[in-house]
Design a protein around this motif. Structure first.
Motif, PDB file in Angstrom:
ATOM      1  N   VAL A 281     -48.279 -36.584 100.541  1.00 30.19           N
ATOM      2  CA  VAL A 281     -49.299 -37.212  99.690  1.00 30.19           C
ATOM      3  C   VAL A 281     -48.691 -38.502  99.173  1.00 30.19           C
ATOM      4  CG1 VAL A 281     -50.779 -36.948  97.672  1.00 30.19           C
ATOM      5  CG2 VAL A 281     -50.210 -34.935  99.068  1.00 30.19           C
ATOM      6  N   VAL A 282     -49.234 -39.637  99.601  1.00 28.29           N
ATOM      7  CA  VAL A 282     -48.574 -40.929  99.360  1.00 28.29           C
ATOM      8  C   VAL A 282     -49.572 -41.982  98.895  1.00 28.29           C
ATOM      9  CG1 VAL A 282     -46.783 -40.460 101.088  1.00 28.29           C
ATOM     10  CG2 VAL A 282     -48.897 -41.623 101.772  1.00 28.29           C
ATOM     11  N   PRO A 283     -49.089 -43.021  98.212  1.00 29.56           N
ATOM     12  CA  PRO A 283     -49.988 -44.124  97.876  1.00 29.56           C
ATOM     13  C   PRO A 283     -50.420 -44.867  99.136  1.00 29.56           C
ATOM     14  CG  PRO A 283     -47.929 -44.223  96.601  1.00 29.56           C
ATOM     15  CD  PRO A 283     -47.723 -43.232  97.681  1.00 29.56           C
ATOM     16  N   ALA A 284     -51.631 -45.370  99.121  1.00 29.19           N
ATOM     17  CA  ALA A 284     -52.090 -46.231 100.213  1.00 29.19           C
ATOM     18  C   ALA A 284     -51.234 -47.492 100.255  1.00 29.19           C
ATOM     19  CB  ALA A 284     -53.555 -46.585 100.001  1.00 29.19           C
ATOM     20  N   GLU A 285     -51.221 -48.158 101.402  1.00 26.35           N
ATOM     21  CA  GLU A 285     -50.319 -49.310 101.555  1.00 26.35           C
ATOM     22  C   GLU A 285     -51.026 -50.662 101.614  1.00 26.35           C
ATOM     23  OE1 GLU A 285     -47.843 -48.710 104.979  1.00 26.35           O
ATOM     24  OE2 GLU A 285     -46.786 -46.998 104.079  1.00 26.35           O
ATOM     25  N   LEU A 286     -52.300 -50.666 101.967  1.00 22.90           N
ATOM     26  CA  LEU A 286     -52.916 -51.945 102.308  1.00 22.90           C
ATOM     27  C   LEU A 286     -53.499 -52.708 101.116  1.00 22.90           C
ATOM     28  CD1 LEU A 286     -54.679 -51.085 105.674  1.00 22.90           C
ATOM     29  CD2 LEU A 286     -52.413 -52.070 105.321  1.00 22.90           C
ATOM     30  N   GLY A 287     -53.746 -52.027 100.012  1.00 25.42           N
ATOM     31  CA  GLY A 287     -54.270 -52.736  98.843  1.00 25.42           C
ATOM     32  C   GLY A 287     -55.646 -53.332  99.093  1.00 25.42           C
ATOM     33  N   GLN A 288     -55.841 -54.515  98.484  1.00 26.64           N
ATOM     34  CA  GLN A 288     -57.158 -55.158  98.466  1.00 26.64           C
ATOM     35  C   GLN A 288     -57.787 -55.376  99.839  1.00 26.64           C
ATOM     36  OE1 GLN A 288     -59.038 -55.764  95.963  1.00 26.64           O
ATOM     37  NE2 GLN A 288     -58.026 -56.770  94.238  1.00 26.64           N
ATOM     38  N   THR A 289     -56.958 -55.578 100.856  1.00 28.95           N
ATOM     39  CA  THR A 289     -57.535 -55.938 102.151  1.00 28.95           C
ATOM     40  C   THR A 289     -57.785 -54.731 103.046  1.00 28.95           C
ATOM     41  OG1 THR A 289     -55.354 -56.281 103.129  1.00 28.95           O
ATOM     42  CG2 THR A 289     -56.425 -58.205 102.127  1.00 28.95           C
ATOM     43  N   ALA A 290     -57.576 -53.514 102.524  1.00 29.14           N
ATOM     44  CA  ALA A 290     -57.744 -52.311 103.349  1.00 29.14           C
ATOM     45  C   ALA A 290     -59.126 -52.266 104.009  1.00 29.14           C
ATOM     46  CB  ALA A 290     -57.522 -51.057 102.508  1.00 29.14           C
ATOM     47  N   GLY A 291     -60.156 -52.664 103.252  1.00 30.38           N
ATOM     48  CA  GLY A 291     -61.510 -52.621 103.786  1.00 30.38           C
ATOM     49  C   GLY A 291     -61.702 -53.561 104.962  1.00 30.38           C
ATOM     50  N   LEU A 292     -61.110 -54.751 104.890  1.00 28.72           N
ATOM     51  CA  LEU A 292     -61.240 -55.692 106.009  1.00 28.72           C
ATOM     52  C   LEU A 292     -60.464 -55.202 107.233  1.00 28.72           C
ATOM     53  CD1 LEU A 292     -60.925 -59.152 104.172  1.00 28.72           C
ATOM     54  CD2 LEU A 292     -63.002 -58.038 105.010  1.00 28.72           C
ATOM     55  N   VAL A 293     -59.271 -54.674 106.984  1.00 29.64           N
ATOM     56  CA  VAL A 293     -58.453 -54.171 108.102  1.00 29.64           C
ATOM     57  C   VAL A 293     -59.171 -53.007 108.786  1.00 29.64           C
ATOM     58  CG1 VAL A 293     -56.246 -53.112 108.711  1.00 29.64           C
ATOM     59  CG2 VAL A 293     -56.321 -54.937 106.995  1.00 29.64           C
ATOM     60  N   GLY A 294     -59.710 -52.092 107.992  1.00 27.22           N
ATOM     61  CA  GLY A 294     -60.440 -50.954 108.552  1.00 27.22           C
ATOM     62  C   GLY A 294     -61.678 -51.392 109.317  1.00 27.22           C
ATOM     63  N   ALA A 295     -62.394 -52.366 108.761  1.00 24.74           N
ATOM     64  CA  ALA A 295     -63.596 -52.865 109.442  1.00 24.74           C
ATOM     65  C   ALA A 295     -63.229 -53.436 110.812  1.00 24.74           C
ATOM     66  CB  ALA A 295     -64.288 -53.921 108.579  1.00 24.74           C
ATOM     67  N   ALA A 296     -62.107 -54.134 110.879  1.00 20.79           N
ATOM     68  CA  ALA A 296     -61.660 -54.693 112.159  1.00 20.79           C
ATOM     69  C   ALA A 296     -61.319 -53.587 113.154  1.00 20.79           C
ATOM     70  CB  ALA A 296     -60.443 -55.599 111.943  1.00 20.79           C
ATOM     71  N   ALA A 297     -60.827 -52.453 112.634  1.00 27.42           N
ATOM     72  CA  ALA A 297     -60.450 -51.347 113.520  1.00 27.42           C
ATOM     73  C   ALA A 297     -61.653 -50.733 114.231  1.00 27.42           C
ATOM     74  CB  ALA A 297     -59.698 -50.272 112.727  1.00 27.42           C
ATOM     75  N   PHE A 298     -62.860 -50.882 113.661  1.00 24.71           N
ATOM     76  CA  PHE A 298     -64.050 -50.373 114.369  1.00 24.71           C
ATOM     77  C   PHE A 298     -64.231 -51.098 115.699  1.00 24.71           C
ATOM     78  CE2 PHE A 298     -65.748 -49.514 109.889  1.00 24.71           C
ATOM     79  CZ  PHE A 298     -65.319 -48.193 109.904  1.00 24.71           C
ATOM     80  N   ILE A 299     -63.675 -52.309 115.795  1.00 26.98           N
ATOM     81  CA  ILE A 299     -63.742 -53.071 117.049  1.00 26.98           C
ATOM     82  C   ILE A 299     -62.450 -52.867 117.861  1.00 26.98           C
ATOM     83  CG2 ILE A 299     -64.021 -55.358 118.067  1.00 26.98           C
ATOM     84  CD1 ILE A 299     -66.529 -54.421 116.520  1.00 26.98           C
ATOM     85  N   TYR A 300     -61.307 -53.187 117.277  1.00 28.73           N
ATOM     86  CA  TYR A 300     -60.046 -53.101 118.029  1.00 28.73           C
ATOM     87  C   TYR A 300     -59.714 -51.669 118.441  1.00 28.73           C
ATOM     88  CZ  TYR A 300     -58.743 -57.895 116.636  1.00 28.73           C
ATOM     89  OH  TYR A 300     -58.680 -59.252 116.461  1.00 28.73           O
ATOM     90  N   GLY A 301     -60.045 -50.693 117.571  1.00 26.50           N
ATOM     91  CA  GLY A 301     -59.678 -49.298 117.852  1.00 26.50           C
ATOM     92  C   GLY A 301     -60.895 -48.441 118.101  1.00 26.50           C
ATOM     93  N   ALA A 302     -61.859 -48.999 118.839  1.00 23.59           N
ATOM     94  CA  ALA A 302     -63.141 -48.303 119.010  1.00 23.59           C
ATOM     95  C   ALA A 302     -62.986 -46.920 119.627  1.00 23.59           C
ATOM     96  CB  ALA A 302     -64.081 -49.150 119.861  1.00 23.59           C
ATOM     97  N   ASP A 303     -61.985 -46.723 120.479  1.00 24.41           N
ATOM     98  CA  ASP A 303     -61.808 -45.409 121.112  1.00 24.41           C
ATOM     99  C   ASP A 303     -61.515 -44.325 120.087  1.00 24.41           C
ATOM    100  OD1 ASP A 303     -59.447 -46.834 120.638  1.00 24.41           O
ATOM    101  OD2 ASP A 303     -58.327 -45.655 122.097  1.00 24.41           O
ATOM    102  N   ARG A 304     -60.897 -44.709 118.983  1.00 23.60           N
ATOM    103  CA  ARG A 304     -60.586 -43.721 117.962  1.00 23.60           C
ATOM    104  C   ARG A 304     -61.548 -43.749 116.783  1.00 23.60           C
ATOM    105  NH1 ARG A 304     -54.474 -44.591 116.380  1.00 23.60           N
ATOM    106  NH2 ARG A 304     -54.900 -46.750 116.938  1.00 23.60           N
ATOM    107  N   TYR A 305     -62.072 -44.943 116.485  1.00 21.43           N
ATOM    108  CA  TYR A 305     -62.757 -45.121 115.200  1.00 21.43           C
ATOM    109  C   TYR A 305     -64.256 -45.373 115.314  1.00 21.43           C
ATOM    110  CZ  TYR A 305     -57.872 -45.888 113.864  1.00 21.43           C
ATOM    111  OH  TYR A 305     -56.527 -45.758 113.680  1.00 21.43           O
ATOM    112  N   TRP A 306     -64.779 -45.431 116.511  1.00 21.82           N
ATOM    113  CA  TRP A 306     -66.211 -45.690 116.617  1.00 21.82           C
ATOM    114  C   TRP A 306     -66.834 -44.741 117.640  1.00 21.82           C
ATOM    115  CZ3 TRP A 306     -69.373 -47.693 113.344  1.00 21.82           C
ATOM    116  CH2 TRP A 306     -70.698 -47.951 113.728  1.00 21.82           C
ATOM    117  N   ASN A 307     -67.631 -43.795 117.142  1.00 27.21           N
ATOM    118  CA  ASN A 307     -68.204 -42.759 117.998  1.00 27.21           C
ATOM    119  C   ASN A 307     -69.712 -42.899 118.144  1.00 27.21           C
ATOM    120  OD1 ASN A 307     -65.597 -41.321 117.949  1.00 27.21           O
ATOM    121  ND2 ASN A 307     -66.123 -40.890 115.821  1.00 27.21           N
ATOM    122  N   ALA A 308     -70.257 -44.025 117.706  1.00 31.16           N
ATOM    123  CA  ALA A 308     -71.728 -44.171 117.703  1.00 31.16           C
ATOM    124  C   ALA A 308     -72.137 -45.279 118.676  1.00 31.16           C
ATOM    125  CB  ALA A 308     -72.201 -44.479 116.291  1.00 31.16           C
ATOM    126  N   ASP A 309     -73.413 -45.646 118.654  1.00 33.63           N
ATOM    127  CA  ASP A 309     -73.912 -46.697 119.553  1.00 33.63           C
ATOM    128  C   ASP A 309     -73.736 -48.070 118.919  1.00 33.63           C
ATOM    129  OD1 ASP A 309     -74.692 -44.823 121.385  1.00 33.63           O
ATOM    130  OD2 ASP A 309     -76.641 -44.532 120.409  1.00 33.63           O
TER     131      ASP A 309
END
Lengths: 309, 309
Positions: A281-309
């Motif tokens: 159980v640990v503190p998150a690391e990304l801080g303020q930009t976590a939302g932008l980084v995660g949003a980008a992962a829906f594109i870059y990491g679509a195989d893991r993070y995007w299961n819809a159309d």
């Protein structure tokens, strides 16, 4: 490093943020503004004027994290803290603006959890609960190295795990939910009722954390109260899901040991199955930009993070 | 219909069962015996003598559900209720016997949940919690149409969700777990302490359900106590996972409305997020053979139900 770039958007009740994220998860360009209290089209124009400041070369897609609830994956958003948007077709509008590019959207807490899994505290772990503790308590789940969406895109609502069945009413209509106890405003209100800064009209969770750090007994008790509720909920989630990592972010997580010490004690008290002992159980690391980084992962990491159309 | 067949094995503390399962999930041949209280090799010989009775033509694989805990996926099993097997290499032994065939093994409650998803009450739904309520309270999770294993094969332990933080100690070492309240023996013991059949040395949960059906007030109160604990845990799981279906099986679920009515009331009381309202909480459909059907699905439905080597 490839020339590919993703445009990322983070829509919250307090701020709108946009940025260009590279394939390594670094935010190259970043623009933000306060979320204006205006009507639907006024808000869209504010977002567009932010987007106009970003370079558009080499874009391969657009990722969005937005406050819930929303129709998912169609992306009609009705963020609780943005009254101007009710059923606003955010995904469709962005598709019209960025013709030919994939546009992908998810709830903000899910997006943060994805960010922490892709490039933050959950990196390299296959089973991660990412949490955001601030004015609400939200979360997202990556299990078996894949984002869990649930039936309607709402998986991850750890704030509505029941930690005190006979306890306080929750905004959701239930009773004793984690969020009813541990969200910042509820915690500050509890402390005020106990006598902390009782003369002030409004005292915030940030004030509370600061006073706890200075040893104010009611403030310390309030942080302990939140930590205990969090520890119970995380123990339940760990037993149910056999997690590797729980990454905790959001404003409240800034309280540090004042929050994490009672959290950890309660978690260890309840999470007693042998398989639960290896969880970190640990503190998150990304801080303020976590939302932008995660949003980008829906594109870059679509195989893991995007299961819809 | 294809000629392919799967050999399925269900290892429990009370009985050993084996069968041949066709691609439609029908159990064609079925053999069972009481689980003898003997040493490791004696138990293995008992299992082999059951297996000897089954036809071996057209076999494409062997699926196994076994009482936990186990090392997973390597399949060294140490079933709580089978003291003769401690770290017994069940998967390896079966691989030696059925050379060239895949042998796949999982915890018994997970196997039952897979059975209910493949051919039972969860058929056609993408997000299912399968539960087994008997001498323990176990479960398994299919999310996004795929079995969730967790970090060590232990996902699904809904029996150790905390429903009463200050409540009864649990065998796991924690406190207030669902299982500590709702497992059959705990429930019967609670009722005896309240005066029900207090003169008997042992009274079972089956007796309790029968007496509840006849209106015995303490027995009715006991079923309500179990139903409430289950309702809280299922509400928490539903909020966390955004489920479609919760399928409830195991001996205790035979109690019918005496259990399901208070369960449903408490569930609806706590599961108030809008997305939680569409969840169906239903009895499991497969009964006694659920474990064999689920074990067969590790072979026939490997793309969804088997994520290991």
């Amino acid at each position: 490093m490839s020339d590919e770039r993703v445009l990322a958007i983070d829509v919250g009740g307090t701020k709108l943020a946009v940025g260009i994220v590279d394939p390594g998860g670094r935010v190259e360009t970043y623009e933000r503004t306060e979320t204006p209290k205006v009507d639907a089209e006024g808000l869209w124009r504010t977002l567009e004027s932010l987007l106009d400041k970003l370079p558009e070369s080499d874009l391969i897609g657009v990722g969005v994290g937005c406050g819930g609830p929303m129709e998912w994956p169609s992306g009609e958003v009705s963020p609780l803290n943005i009254p101007g948007w009710r059923g606003f077709p955010l995904r469709e509008r962005l598709r019209e603006r960025y013709k030919g590019l994939p546009v992908r959207i998810h709830n903000d807490a899910v997006t943060v959890a994805v960010g922490e899994h892709w490039r933050g505290a959950g990196r390299g772990s296959r089973n991660v609960l990412g949490m955001v503790i601030s004015t609400g308590v939200g979360g997202g789940l990556i299990l078996g190295d894949r984002l869990i969406d649930g039936a309607s895109g709402n998986a991850g609502h750890i704030g509505h795990i029941v930690v005190d069945p006979g306890g306080m009413p929750c905004k959701c209509g239930g009773r004793g939910c984690l969020e009813a106890i541990a969200r910042g405003p509820a915690l500050a209100a509890w402390a005020q009722a106990e006598g902390w800064r009782a003369e002030q009209m409004i005292a915030t969770a940030k004030d509370l954390a600061a006073d706890a750090a200075r040893g104010h007994p009611i403030a310390v008790a309030a942080m302990r109260r939140a930590g205990r509720a969090l520890g119970i909920a995380i123990a339940s989630a760990t037993h149910l899901l056999d997690l590797d990592v729980v990454a905790i972010g959001g404003g409240m997580s800034q309280a540090g040991p004042m929050l994490f010490t009672p959290l950890d004690e309660t978690f260890r008290h309840h999470a007693r199955m042998e398989f639960a002992r290896h969880v970190r159980v640990v503190p998150a690391e990304l801080g303020q930009t976590a939302g932008l980084v995660g949003a980008a992962a829906f594109i870059y990491g679509a195989d893991r993070y995007w299961n819809a159309d």
